[in-house]
Design an enzyme around this catalytic site. Structure first.
Site, PDB file in Angstrom:
ATOM      1  N   LYS A  16      30.044 -49.920  39.000  1.00 19.43           N
ATOM      2  CA  LYS A  16      31.548 -49.557  39.841  1.00 19.43           C
ATOM      3  C   LYS A  16      32.535 -50.618  39.908  1.00 19.43           C
ATOM      4  O   LYS A  16      33.471 -50.553  39.508  1.00 19.43           O
ATOM      5  CB  LYS A  16      31.130 -48.949  41.416  1.00 19.43           C
ATOM      6  CG  LYS A  16      30.147 -47.713  41.368  1.00 19.43           C
ATOM      7  CD  LYS A  16      29.967 -47.350  43.021  1.00 19.43           C
ATOM      8  CE  LYS A  16      29.130 -48.190  43.801  1.00 19.43           C
ATOM      9  NZ  LYS A  16      27.854 -48.484  43.223  1.00 19.43           N
ATOM     10  N   ARG A  90      31.487 -43.230  51.293  1.00 19.73           N
ATOM     11  CA  ARG A  90      30.097 -43.152  51.230  1.00 19.73           C
ATOM     12  C   ARG A  90      29.334 -42.085  51.545  1.00 19.73           C
ATOM     13  O   ARG A  90      28.285 -41.931  51.555  1.00 19.73           O
ATOM     14  CB  ARG A  90      29.520 -44.364  52.187  1.00 19.73           C
ATOM     15  CG  ARG A  90      28.640 -45.564  51.508  1.00 19.73           C
ATOM     16  CD  ARG A  90      28.970 -46.012  50.362  1.00 19.73           C
ATOM     17  NE  ARG A  90      28.283 -47.129  49.812  1.00 19.73           N
ATOM     18  CZ  ARG A  90      28.622 -48.131  49.356  1.00 19.73           C
ATOM     19  NH1 ARG A  90      29.720 -48.551  49.001  1.00 19.73           N
ATOM     20  NH2 ARG A  90      27.348 -48.849  48.877  1.00 19.73           N
ATOM     21  N   ARG A 124      21.600 -59.215  38.863  1.00 20.20           N
ATOM     22  CA  ARG A 124      22.932 -59.783  38.956  1.00 20.20           C
ATOM     23  C   ARG A 124      23.087 -61.177  39.659  1.00 20.20           C
ATOM     24  O   ARG A 124      22.185 -61.285  40.423  1.00 20.20           O
ATOM     25  CB  ARG A 124      23.432 -58.665  39.980  1.00 20.20           C
ATOM     26  CG  ARG A 124      24.833 -59.097  40.457  1.00 20.20           C
ATOM     27  CD  ARG A 124      25.493 -57.852  40.960  1.00 20.20           C
ATOM     28  NE  ARG A 124      25.120 -57.295  42.138  1.00 20.20           N
ATOM     29  CZ  ARG A 124      25.309 -56.239  42.713  1.00 20.20           C
ATOM     30  NH1 ARG A 124      26.497 -55.464  42.258  1.00 20.20           N
ATOM     31  NH2 ARG A 124      24.670 -55.536  43.644  1.00 20.20           N
ATOM     32  N   ARG A 157      22.778 -61.711  45.669  1.00 17.56           N
ATOM     33  CA  ARG A 157      22.839 -61.154  46.782  1.00 17.56           C
ATOM     34  C   ARG A 157      21.714 -60.937  47.591  1.00 17.56           C
ATOM     35  O   ARG A 157      20.774 -60.517  46.903  1.00 17.56           O
ATOM     36  CB  ARG A 157      23.747 -59.826  46.619  1.00 17.56           C
ATOM     37  CG  ARG A 157      25.010 -60.003  46.767  1.00 17.56           C
ATOM     38  CD  ARG A 157      25.948 -58.864  46.064  1.00 17.56           C
ATOM     39  NE  ARG A 157      25.643 -57.492  46.746  1.00 17.56           N
ATOM     40  CZ  ARG A 157      26.233 -56.666  46.404  1.00 17.56           C
ATOM     41  NH1 ARG A 157      27.309 -56.507  45.645  1.00 17.56           N
ATOM     42  NH2 ARG A 157      26.088 -55.280  46.979  1.00 17.56           N
ATOM     43  N   ARG A 168      18.816 -49.082  49.820  1.00 19.56           N
ATOM     44  CA  ARG A 168      19.963 -48.776  49.375  1.00 19.56           C
ATOM     45  C   ARG A 168      20.149 -47.129  48.682  1.00 19.56           C
ATOM     46  O   ARG A 168      20.976 -46.544  48.739  1.00 19.56           O
ATOM     47  CB  ARG A 168      20.809 -49.941  48.607  1.00 19.56           C
ATOM     48  CG  ARG A 168      21.207 -50.972  49.539  1.00 19.56           C
ATOM     49  CD  ARG A 168      21.455 -52.333  48.728  1.00 19.56           C
ATOM     50  NE  ARG A 168      22.556 -52.200  47.807  1.00 19.56           N
ATOM     51  CZ  ARG A 168      22.706 -53.220  46.704  1.00 19.56           C
ATOM     52  NH1 ARG A 168      21.797 -53.766  46.436  1.00 19.56           N
ATOM     53  NH2 ARG A 168      23.796 -52.969  45.901  1.00 19.56           N
TER      54      ARG A 168
HETATM   55  P1  AP5 Z   1      28.361 -53.956  39.331  1.00 19.06           P
HETATM   56  O1  AP5 Z   1      29.579 -53.479  38.658  1.00 19.06           O
HETATM   57  O2  AP5 Z   1      28.391 -54.833  40.368  1.00 19.06           O
HETATM   58  O3  AP5 Z   1      27.650 -52.458  40.223  1.00 19.06           O
HETATM   59  P2  AP5 Z   1      28.179 -51.801  41.690  1.00 19.06           P
HETATM   60  O4  AP5 Z   1      28.165 -50.344  40.876  1.00 19.06           O
HETATM   61  O5  AP5 Z   1      29.519 -52.157  41.980  1.00 19.06           O
HETATM   62  O6  AP5 Z   1      26.974 -52.210  42.304  1.00 19.06           O
HETATM   63  P3  AP5 Z   1      26.965 -52.771  43.862  1.00 19.06           P
HETATM   64  O7  AP5 Z   1      25.487 -53.281  44.194  1.00 19.06           O
HETATM   65  O8  AP5 Z   1      28.344 -53.717  44.344  1.00 19.06           O
HETATM   66  O9  AP5 Z   1      27.171 -51.328  44.536  1.00 19.06           O
HETATM   67  P4  AP5 Z   1      26.854 -51.088  46.092  1.00 19.06           P
HETATM   68  O10 AP5 Z   1      27.574 -49.954  46.243  1.00 19.06           O
HETATM   69  O11 AP5 Z   1      25.415 -51.073  46.559  1.00 19.06           O
HETATM   70  O12 AP5 Z   1      27.259 -52.249  46.940  1.00 19.06           O
HETATM   71  P5  AP5 Z   1      28.722 -52.558  47.623  1.00 19.06           P
HETATM   72  O13 AP5 Z   1      29.040 -53.899  47.429  1.00 19.06           O
HETATM   73  O14 AP5 Z   1      29.727 -51.359  47.410  1.00 19.06           O
HETATM   74  O15 AP5 Z   1      27.215 -54.165  38.356  1.00 19.06           O
HETATM   75  C1  AP5 Z   1      25.673 -54.356  38.713  1.00 19.06           C
HETATM   76  C2  AP5 Z   1      25.143 -55.252  37.564  1.00 19.06           C
HETATM   77  O16 AP5 Z   1      25.098 -54.748  36.438  1.00 19.06           O
HETATM   78  C3  AP5 Z   1      26.151 -56.654  37.441  1.00 19.06           C
HETATM   79  O17 AP5 Z   1      25.386 -57.876  37.246  1.00 19.06           O
HETATM   80  C4  AP5 Z   1      26.986 -56.267  36.016  1.00 19.06           C
HETATM   81  O18 AP5 Z   1      27.298 -57.434  35.289  1.00 19.06           O
HETATM   82  C5  AP5 Z   1      25.852 -55.280  35.540  1.00 19.06           C
HETATM   83  N1  AP5 Z   1      26.443 -54.364  34.863  1.00 19.06           N
HETATM   84  C6  AP5 Z   1      27.367 -53.472  35.042  1.00 19.06           C
HETATM   85  N2  AP5 Z   1      27.733 -52.425  34.163  1.00 19.06           N
HETATM   86  C7  AP5 Z   1      26.772 -52.517  33.315  1.00 19.06           C
HETATM   87  C8  AP5 Z   1      26.375 -52.004  31.990  1.00 19.06           C
HETATM   88  N3  AP5 Z   1      27.072 -50.877  31.782  1.00 19.06           N
HETATM   89  N4  AP5 Z   1      25.374 -52.539  31.169  1.00 19.06           N
HETATM   90  C9  AP5 Z   1      24.617 -53.397  31.711  1.00 19.06           C
HETATM   91  N5  AP5 Z   1      24.918 -54.215  32.738  1.00 19.06           N
HETATM   92  C10 AP5 Z   1      25.941 -53.716  33.592  1.00 19.06           C
HETATM   93  O19 AP5 Z   1      27.996 -52.263  49.208  1.00 19.06           O
HETATM   94  C11 AP5 Z   1      27.247 -53.170  49.732  1.00 19.06           C
HETATM   95  C12 AP5 Z   1      26.791 -52.942  51.230  1.00 19.06           C
HETATM   96  O20 AP5 Z   1      28.196 -52.885  52.008  1.00 19.06           O
HETATM   97  C13 AP5 Z   1      26.530 -51.503  51.257  1.00 19.06           C
HETATM   98  O21 AP5 Z   1      24.958 -51.344  51.230  1.00 19.06           O
HETATM   99  C14 AP5 Z   1      26.855 -51.233  52.729  1.00 19.06           C
HETATM  100  O22 AP5 Z   1      25.913 -51.923  53.653  1.00 19.06           O
HETATM  101  C15 AP5 Z   1      28.106 -51.738  52.958  1.00 19.06           C
HETATM  102  N6  AP5 Z   1      29.414 -50.813  52.649  1.00 19.06           N
HETATM  103  C16 AP5 Z   1      29.988 -50.908  51.540  1.00 19.06           C
HETATM  104  N7  AP5 Z   1      31.002 -49.910  51.387  1.00 19.06           N
HETATM  105  C17 AP5 Z   1      30.790 -49.271  52.688  1.00 19.06           C
HETATM  106  C18 AP5 Z   1      31.231 -47.981  53.116  1.00 19.06           C
HETATM  107  N8  AP5 Z   1      32.111 -47.544  52.546  1.00 19.06           N
HETATM  108  N9  AP5 Z   1      30.576 -47.595  54.395  1.00 19.06           N
HETATM  109  C19 AP5 Z   1      29.676 -48.263  54.850  1.00 19.06           C
HETATM  110  N10 AP5 Z   1      29.135 -49.388  54.390  1.00 19.06           N
HETATM  111  C20 AP5 Z   1      29.730 -49.773  53.386  1.00 19.06           C
END
Ligand code: AP5
Length: 214
Positions: A16, A90, A124, A157, A168
């Protein structure tokens, strides 16, 4: 350009953040990530700093904290041509909250298999200072352990450790997955095969964006 509000959804590690960054560059609209904003607040130990405990456990942060950060961000002037939202909503109740403030034009759902998600999350690494994302195999930095952009150390992380990843994924299945049906009924859901490599996924998204902007 007409205003365009895009949401990118998908399981943890679906790409994402990676793809939202590209959409943002292509369309000249800000990439707004609730995860990034919450991490910044925790690092700064602001009044929202307690979010870190929820994040490190793989739980969702309470709505009150997330809404206060997001609502403030959406009011900034740089969103006048739209935004690409990553990590929000979410669940259905967050989707309703967003709906009360903004019209959503497209919801891009990155469809990624569990084994790919785990490989992406465990490999990552992020920059300790500027937050830029790398992957040990798929997007390695030029110099091992060092950020290409600012030269700071790369770290893992806390929530990318194996047991937290499981939690998660559970939250995603229980809370976030129903959003696909919610947005499908509204006619804005667009699915993309997120299992392909970064460039191939981007090409599919770009094509889709060109189509709906036409
Ligand atoms: P990356 O692009 O970082 O993936 P992502 O989908 O953004 O993953 P996240 O882990 O950041 O998502 P998440 O939703 O769990 O975490 P968030 O930070 O939102 O890619 C991942 C890896 O793969 C990278 O190394 C990249 O280089 C690689 N990659 C990407 N695409 C690829 C491909 N096509 N092929 C190969 N490799 C690839 O949330 C974290 C925490 O915050 C949550 O758990 C929660 O506690 C809190 N939070 C966030 N938003 C909310 C909300 N709205 N409400 C409540 N709590 C929230």
């Amino acid at each position: 350009m007409k205003k365009v509000n895009i949401i990118v959804i998908g399981p943890p590690g679906a790409g994402k953040g990676t793809q939202s960054e590209r959409i943002s560059g292509e369309l000249g609209i800000p990439h707004i990530s609730t995860g990034d904003m919450l991490r910044q607040h925790s690092d700064l130990e602001t009044e929202h700093g307690m979010a870190r405990d929820y994040m490190d456990r793989g739980d969702l942060v309470p709505d009150k904290i997330v809404y206060s950060i997001l609502d403030h961000r959406l009011k900034k002037r740089d969103t006048e041509n739209g935004f690409v939202l990553d990590g929000f909503p979410r669940d259905i109740s967050q989707a309703r909250h967003l709906e009360s403030m903004e019209k959503i034009d497209a919801v891009i759902s990155l469809e990624v298999d569990k084994n790919n998600v785990i490989r992406r999350l465990t490999g990552r690494r992020i920059c300790d200072s500027c937050g830029k994302t790398f992957h040990l195999d798929y997007k390695p930095p030029v110099k091992e352990g060092v950020c290409d952009k600012c030269g700071s150390d790369l770290v893992q992380r806390e929530d990318d450790k194996k047991d937290v990843i499981e939690q998660r994924l559970k939250k995603y299945r229980d809370k976030t997955l129903p959003l696909k049906e919610f947005y499908r009924k509204k006619g804005v859901l667009r699915k993309v095969d997120g299992n392909k490599d970064i460039e191939a996924v981007w090409n599919d998204i770009k094509e889709m964006i060109e189509e709906f902007l036409r």
